[in-house]
Design an enzyme around this catalytic site. Structure first.
Site, PDB file in Angstrom:
ATOM      1  N   GLY A  62      43.810  54.212  30.809  1.00  0.00           N
ATOM      2  CA  GLY A  62      42.726  53.325  31.196  1.00  0.00           C
ATOM      3  C   GLY A  62      43.499  51.842  30.789  1.00  0.00           C
ATOM      4  N   LYS A  78      72.228  30.206  50.528  1.00  0.00           N
ATOM      5  CA  LYS A  78      72.282  29.517  51.759  1.00  0.00           C
ATOM      6  C   LYS A  78      73.507  29.643  52.298  1.00  0.00           C
ATOM      7  CE  LYS A  78      69.333  25.900  51.305  1.00  0.00           C
ATOM      8  NZ  LYS A  78      69.092  24.815  50.645  1.00  0.00           N
ATOM      9  N   ARG A 122      64.870  33.293  60.110  1.00  0.00           N
ATOM     10  CA  ARG A 122      64.350  34.026  58.598  1.00  0.00           C
ATOM     11  C   ARG A 122      63.383  35.181  59.163  1.00  0.00           C
ATOM     12  NH1 ARG A 122      61.490  28.713  56.595  1.00  0.00           N
ATOM     13  NH2 ARG A 122      60.424  28.279  58.472  1.00  0.00           N
ATOM     14  N   ARG A 175      34.280  60.652  33.618  1.00  0.00           N
ATOM     15  CA  ARG A 175      34.367  60.059  32.241  1.00  0.00           C
ATOM     16  C   ARG A 175      32.997  60.161  31.582  1.00  0.00           C
ATOM     17  NH1 ARG A 175      35.938  54.046  31.985  1.00  0.00           N
ATOM     18  NH2 ARG A 175      33.782  53.701  32.576  1.00  0.00           N
ATOM     19  N   HIS A 178      33.076  42.495  36.048  1.00  0.00           N
ATOM     20  CA  HIS A 178      32.138  43.406  36.584  1.00  0.00           C
ATOM     21  C   HIS A 178      31.953  43.174  38.233  1.00  0.00           C
ATOM     22  CE1 HIS A 178      28.098  44.707  37.754  1.00  0.00           C
ATOM     23  NE2 HIS A 178      28.370  45.927  37.052  1.00  0.00           N
ATOM     24  N   CYS A 194      43.756  55.293  35.879  1.00  0.00           N
ATOM     25  CA  CYS A 194      42.471  55.026  36.448  1.00  0.00           C
ATOM     26  C   CYS A 194      42.246  53.466  36.182  1.00  0.00           C
ATOM     27  CB  CYS A 194      41.362  55.827  36.050  1.00  0.00           C
ATOM     28  SG  CYS A 194      41.138  55.797  34.274  1.00  0.00           S
ATOM     29  N   GLY A 213      63.686  22.070  41.562  1.00  0.00           N
ATOM     30  CA  GLY A 213      64.042  21.034  40.724  1.00  0.00           C
ATOM     31  C   GLY A 213      65.726  20.484  40.933  1.00  0.00           C
ATOM     32  N   MET A 236      68.579  19.109  43.615  1.00  0.00           N
ATOM     33  CA  MET A 236      68.657  18.108  45.134  1.00  0.00           C
ATOM     34  C   MET A 236      68.498  19.091  46.248  1.00  0.00           C
ATOM     35  SD  MET A 236      71.645  15.907  46.264  1.00  0.00           S
ATOM     36  CE  MET A 236      71.975  16.954  47.505  1.00  0.00           C
ATOM     37  N   TYR A 296      49.147  61.230  39.235  1.00  0.00           N
ATOM     38  CA  TYR A 296      48.483  60.265  40.438  1.00  0.00           C
ATOM     39  C   TYR A 296      48.111  59.168  39.817  1.00  0.00           C
ATOM     40  CZ  TYR A 296      44.621  61.471  37.506  1.00  0.00           C
ATOM     41  OH  TYR A 296      43.709  61.378  36.217  1.00  0.00           O
ATOM     42  N   ARG A 356      73.723  20.237  51.546  1.00  0.00           N
ATOM     43  CA  ARG A 356      72.787  20.607  50.755  1.00  0.00           C
ATOM     44  C   ARG A 356      72.971  21.872  49.575  1.00  0.00           C
ATOM     45  NH1 ARG A 356      70.965  21.883  56.422  1.00  0.00           N
ATOM     46  NH2 ARG A 356      68.880  21.340  56.636  1.00  0.00           N
ATOM     47  N   GLU A 366      43.829  54.336  26.370  1.00  0.00           N
ATOM     48  CA  GLU A 366      43.080  53.179  26.453  1.00  0.00           C
ATOM     49  C   GLU A 366      43.223  51.995  25.212  1.00  0.00           C
ATOM     50  OE1 GLU A 366      39.253  52.825  28.158  1.00  0.00           O
ATOM     51  OE2 GLU A 366      38.733  54.612  27.206  1.00  0.00           O
ATOM     52  N   SER A 390      44.714  60.154  30.983  1.00  0.00           N
ATOM     53  CA  SER A 390      44.542  59.086  32.283  1.00  0.00           C
ATOM     54  C   SER A 390      44.586  57.579  31.227  1.00  0.00           C
ATOM     55  CB  SER A 390      43.213  59.361  32.738  1.00  0.00           C
ATOM     56  OG  SER A 390      42.878  58.239  33.702  1.00  0.00           O
TER      57      SER A 390
END
Lengths: 877, 877
Positions: A765, A22, A336, A616, A454, A830, A101, A103, A850, A92, A744, A763
């Site tokens: 997973g 500040k 701001r 896959r 899902h 992926c 938390g 002042m 990628y 402040r 994976e 790839s």
């Protein structure tokens, strides 16, 4: 001698660790010539010194403070505690990292029995002056003297009862004077001393209170949980107060430098004359549009325009500014970067490039990638939304907005859709069998499941609005109702889903269309030029594929072959296959599936053109394709002409305690190699067909899921090579293809050097990898992950953002080991994380080739990849 | 010039890679002066050279071979192919690593139309000679000429039909001569050439066939799967044949140098005069005990005694020797370390130390640690066992033998037990609710589940015989039967379980008691002096604790607090706790559990004395404590006086898709801290009580399960510290305790450096770590792991032996990172692997402080730890 106090004019933005966030900000605004109310900052070093002195304000600090106070008084032409035109200040806290938390704020310090009269006179508003004094006593007593607030509240409440009024504002100046006396009596009783009338004492006590709050338990716990060093300390900001209620040449207001909902370049905001900031908020008087200030106070308006320009110039971003005019004098209280809609964000960023204020790179950094997804979907009309009544909240599983009638089964949704109704599918959770109902719905609402359930995954894939895990909702499918608390919602009633926020509303809410503006498209081309990561998509159907290409996908990173089996005509054959008792029977059923699957690939390959496609092979456990309710099993048994007992036997045999860790992925193919044989044949034959028919040179990337051990991959790769050889020798056509694997399973990551001897690509997973690395089932973890985030045990849901410390470490290891064995190995991701900006940045840092994400995340990913490239280039410098 | 052929007298045991395993062994036996039939070895280098020469036997090799043949003929006084007293040889392959798929053996090479007459004369047994020739033609045709065997079989079968006889042995010499002619006709037809009468051609062709078999597809696949380099090559062993059927001064036999079932030091075996080895096997004539040879042929017997001693001396182990006597001359055909019972293994090892033949270290290496567990349990009487009829096989989940009546529910088992019956619990799988039935049973048989299923783990803990995952068995609990194929077994019928082999027998089989001999105890004390790993036990009850101490446990590595809640009196309170709707209700139920749990700990601490005790706080998901069948829910609802719907609602809410990855372990305590608060209070109060009452200085090690993230541990450690402080300040007694965690989630392993900032010890929970690292559910993986092992994708079930490459790598990482942060961190393992010798060796190498295993595995672990120390000391040299 060390300097512990800095005037605002002595600091800069760079002095954050000394002046706190500040303080540094106030200094910076002062430095660039903004009319900020003057003041000074006691440094964070003073805070540390305070504790070294045994938690005492030492004389040197007091003297330095008083010296700065004297300068301040001179500058403002007011004196702290003066009877006439008194100087009042705010105090402040402010550490380098903002932190709850501690002042917060004491306003109007400097008021006492004498100066309150001066304030009354200056504002010609005694009620205001006494109310300010009353509030000051209460706040000071609370945070500095540690007298509980409720003791003061009781007095105020009694007074209101006595005077028979509802609101504080109905109390008169006399009432407030009386209250002040009673407040002072409490202080005297609690502290055995009078409320401090010496304003310098007030100031020193407030500074000390700020220092103490640095060390209170809440602040300590927060620092521990957030790894903030205790040694940072907090600074204290003392700033002169200005008053917008000093008569008709004073006022207050809030304004944006551009329109925060469209981004249009014009001042946007409102003001009130002879008023304080809280009056604007309270809404008792109606504020006026900012442009009217030009007529009311042309000079102040011109000055404000100038300041607004200066601020935009300085911060090169749209600003949200709070200002006060005290006796014709404009003061900027706060500025701001303004909050804005996605549309505004894109427009402002692109406009600013055209205005020459930003580079393209900077413009890209100004747009939150996640926000842009909103532009691709319909959204609620904001004004309509304000009227909506909230039913409950869930997880914002898939963006967009949807309105429709409640239906509880996929079949009912399909029927409603056929009747021309808009339907929302409301369900405990969805399963692959529900696909057709999901397609026919406007949106999906589930009671269970998380961001990668899902429902969430499929809905994102479809670009369909979805709210998942709305746990308050109790569904009674049999009765066609759901309840939230005591309220009952019936089938056929309208509800509306805000997929961006995860909020469920009652009734119909009008939506507006998606907003793919020219500015948006331009920003995307800039992003494409900058990013190094390729963006692929997860798509299982020709429709998804085409959508993803429109959004800029450069290939398919994950085509899940199992989704193709859930269509009604196919699931029956699939089930025949599963129920086969001999390999021969199974091969017969698979032969029926072959032409269907081949046709799917032909369509997808055609849609993708020469772009790469990773397919896959079958991943889910076989029981996912079978019914589990007794009634459904009975029906199927009839249809398949097998006995109920036999069918139920198979269902039971396939049942698993932990299907996520069960007989699935390439483990299935070790048991039933003929399944993968059929799939590989379908892929290779389809590639040959599109090559012959369309001249498209597709290079299929065949991906073996759930590999954890080299020999598993070898076993399955053999199948691929054998079948591919068979097909290609039949067809006599040369065709390239790659064989690779998902990473994976943690063991695959740890043994990636071995696995890379056979895998031509990896790839990641990350859904499964996250599940197994944390030991969290994504179907079940929703409940406790929420709690973990609330208790700050997890910073973020690891299914949404890659956990760099754990999962990320395994990814890094796998990349390193994989490249050691095969330097040109292709690396991608992926999992659902492929559409999350922070995770995309991590993939960029890891050096992946990628990321792959659902179609509607492709633009998000393009932008995020560009961001990652920019940020990490900057950091590399 | 390179030497490609070695006489047996030219080699040693060390030349394995050149001479192959078999060749080196024959050479070694010759070298130490044993009467081995002479011969020579064509080297593995010759095999490689053969392929370099374009798969041709080059002249140099032929010449060298003939030269050695000539020497052999001279030594034996016989000539290959001679009409009188012909030399016959065997030809065998033999690579450095023994390997299936390669050519095995050709016997009686050297027979042709002429020499067969010489053999007939020498043995005075024309039938034998012609039969040998017939067999030789068939075998040679099969493996060298590649003529299918069945073509020859047809002729033999026809002849038997023609002569109306059942057995080959009923055919006369004339019949055999006729068959030989027909065999030769087949060869002529298939090869368009006569069966080779030139015995040198026979020899060269046989050598070439061995070389070729090195490169056949089966052998190649085997090498690939087992990482055996192709370049090893195979050697060829040519050895002269000796005949035990050369009249009454010839014979053949088999003998052990010590008794293989008791270990007693005396010759043990049998022999037949005027017979070949196959006659002993065929069982047509009854062999005589070896000691009678002393009377029959004292000279040969004395020579044999001498040889037996020499062999024991040389191999310093009990030998299993095949011998033949040809015309008074003793020949040793084969010797190998004899198979023996666990009892014999221990006795022989200890005796040999006393005889000065072995060091203590060597003796320890001679006993298979896994075998010694058999000594702790009852076992079937071997003779009784031979009569037993096998019903089915399952996994040998817990050692021992058990006989009893079939019962299908724990309740029925308890009742049967009360009636004084012996009962076997037969069940699809067991769950924690079945504990009392398991205790009351003689043994447990399950249809599902693997080596680490609930039944397996609990049974091993109890030292109770268990066969798990007997998948052929179809249980119909409602009808109180199980079926294997078409056979039905009813409640109340006797069955017998062999837990060492996993075999289920029909009916009652008598058992014999456990065999804790003095020799066994002595061996154990030697092991204790050598090992560096401490051995703890997994024990949840005072009974288990005492048993484990008897077996030598030095502490508890895992005390599972949840098992304490399943007793009938407690489960009800536990369920009240789970069904509580407010924290207050829950605390009330927990307050009821507190004294029960405290009492358990008091008993366990008393039993353990000053030994360390690691207590794991509640781990399983709460739904494990609730019933799941509608009927049981109904009952419980009544008992608890809540509505059925409400109770079912709770059961449904707690249901999880993948409970293994769900709301369990310390995740529970994040939601309900009061559960761990109660448990910690019980532990600390119990420790104070035993200190006050018995002066026992127990240092409880409080273990937080399923930690994956530092902050999880911090959160829970706070709970422990808070409660411990409370209790200890109430009691005003100083007490030491440690707080640590399981490393069972991959993320904990990867972030172990962070976790060690709070954890004072790590205990590797390798069951879960294996589950998550592989992504295998141990409840479900049984099915496909079996298939994986059959297809050689997994070398070993990773739930039985630590997978060093994957899981082990994570353990190594965690140990390293943990020690970096906290050099003196205590490291142990408490998964089921803690009782597996190979895994124990790995723990030794990792430098863990202790392993913990079920009580009956403690002696196994003591021995295995000693082994690991010896082997790794040797390797370090």
């Amino acid at each position: 001698m060390k300097k512990f106090v800095y005037g605002f004019h002595e600091g800069t933005a760079g002095m954050k660790s000394l002046l706190g966030g500040k303080g540094a900000n106030l200094a910076e605004m002062t430095r660039i010539g903004l009319p900020v109310p003057s003041g000074f900052t006691v440094t964070t070093e003073a805070c540390n010194q305070y504790y070294e002195e045994g938690a005492k304000l030492w004389n040197g600090l007091k003297e330095e403070t008083l010296q700065h106070l004297a300068e301040l008084e001179e500058k403002m032409g007011k004196k702290l505690g003066a009877v006439k035109n008194p100087l009042l200040v705010s105090v402040r806290s402010g550490s380098a990292i903002s932190m709850p938390g501690m002042m917060d704020t004491i306003l109007n310090l400097g008021l006492n029995d004498a100066s309150v009269e001066g304030l009354a006179e200056g504002t010609a508003n005694p009620r205001f002056a006494y109310d300010s004094y009353r509030r000051f006593i209460q706040m000071f007593s609370d945070v500095v003297l540690e007298i509980p607030k409720y003791k003061f509240d009781a007095i105020l409440d009694n007074k209101k009862v006595e005077k028979n009024v509802e609101e504080d504002t109905d109390l008169t100046a006399e009432d407030l004077k009386d209250i002040i006396e009673k407040y002072k009596a409490i202080v005297k009783k609690e502290c055995r001393a009078d409320f401090p009338q010496d304003v310098k004492d007030q100031l020193f006590m407030a500074i000390e209170a700020v220092f103490k709050s640095w060390n209170n338990p809440r602040a300590n716990v927060y620092r521990k949980l957030n790894d903030i060093p205790h040694s940072l300390g907090t600074a204290v900001n003392i700033q002169s107060m200005v008053f917008g209620n000093m008569g008709e040449t004073s006022g207050t207001g809030v304004a944006f430098t551009r329109d925060p909902s469209t981004g249009e370049k014009k001042l946007f905001g409102e003001f009130l004359m002879n008023a304080q900031g809280e009056d604007v908020v309270a809404g008792i008087r109606t504020p006026k549009p900012i442009l009217e200030l030009q007529n009311t106070m042309p000079q102040a308006y011109d000055k404000f325009l100038e300041v607004a320009n200066l601020l935009e110039e300085h911060y090169t971003d749209m600003q949200d500014i709070e200002f006060t005019i005290e006796n014709q004098e404009l003061y900027i209280l706060q500025t701001r970067n303004g909050k804005r809609t996605a549309l505004a964000a894109v427009n402002i960023a692109v406009d600013m490039v055209k205005e020459g204020r930003l580079t393209k790179e900077e413009a890209i950094l100004r747009v939150d990638p996640l926000q842009v997804e909103q532009l691709l979907h319909p959204a609620f009309d904001e004004k309509e939304l304000e009227k909506g009544k909230i039913i409950t909240k869930g997880l914002p599983a898939s963006s967009g907005a949807a309105t429709g009638k409640i239906y509880f089964t996929p079949e009912d949704v399909v029927e409603a859709n056929n009747r021309g109704e808009r339907a929302i599918l409301v369900r405990a959770e969805t399963s692959p069998e529900d696909i057709e109902g999901m397609v026919a719905s406007q949106g999906i609402l589930t009671a269970r499941g998380g961001m990668t359930s899902h429902a969430a995954v499929v809905a994102r894939g479809m670009g369909k609005c979805c709210i998942a895990g709305a746990g308050e909702m109790k569904i009674q499918e049999a009765n066609k109702i759901f309840m939230v608390g005591e309220t009952v919602y019936h089938e056929g009633e309208y509800i509306s889903l805000d997929g961006n926020e995860g909020i469920v509303y009652e009734g119909e809410i009008a939506t507006k269309e998606s907003q793919l503006t020219d500015n948006f498209l331009e920003l995307m081309t800039w992003a494409d030029a900058i990013r190094t990561l390729k963006i692929r998509t997860n798509a299982d159907t020709p429709r998804d594929t085409k959508q993803a290409i429109e959004f800029g996908a450069e290939g398919i990173g994950l085509c899940r072959t199992e989704h193709m089996f859930f269509e009604e005509s196919r699931i029956f054959v699939m089930r025949k296959m599963i129920l086969s008792r001999t390999e021969e029977e199974r091969r017969k059923a698979l032969a029926e599936l072959l032409p269907m699957q081949r046709e799917d690939f032909v369509e997808i390959f055609k849609a993708m053109g020469n772009r790469p496609v990773t397919v896959r092979l079958l991943d889910p456990p076989l029981h996912e394709f079978l019914p589990h309710e007794e009634e459904d099993i009975q029906q199927l048994a009839q249809k398949m002409q097998v006995s109920f007992t036999q069918l139920q036997g198979v269902v039971n045999d396939l049942k698993e305690m932990n299907p996520m860790l069960g007989h699935r992925g390439c483990r299935l193919a070790v048991t039933y190699p003929e399944i993968y044989e059929m799939q590989v044949r379908a892929i290779i034959e389809a590639a040959v067909i599109v090559k012959e028919e369309e001249g498209i040179d597709v290079v299929p990337e065949i991906m073996i899921p759930l590999v954890g051990e080299l020999k598993e991959l070898q076993y399955n790769k053999e199948i691929v090579l054998k079948i591919a050889k068979e097909v290609l020798s039949e067809k006599e056509i040369p065709l390239q293809y790659l064989v690779g694997t998902m990473i994976e399973v943690p063991r695959a990551a740890v043994t990636a050097d071995e696995i890379a001897t056979e895998a031509e690509f990896f790839s990641f997973g990350t859904n499964d990898l996250t599940q197994m690395t944390f030991g969290y089932s994504r179907d079940d973890a929703g409940k406790f992950i929420k709690e973990y985030r609330e208790k700050n045990i997890l910073e973020k849901d690891p299914f949404q953002r890659i956990d760099r410390k754990g999962v990320g470490k395994l990814m890094e290891l796998a990349s390193k080991l994989g490249k050691e064995t095969r330097p040109n190995i292709k690396l991608g991701i992926c999992g659902e994380h492929g559409g999350d900006p922070d995770s995309i940045e991590f993939c960029h840092i890891l050096g992946l080739d990628y990321v792959s994400c659902s179609p509607y995340r492709v633009p998000v990913a393009r932008l995020a990849a560009a961001r990652a490239a920019i940020i990490n280039k900057e950091q590399a410098k």
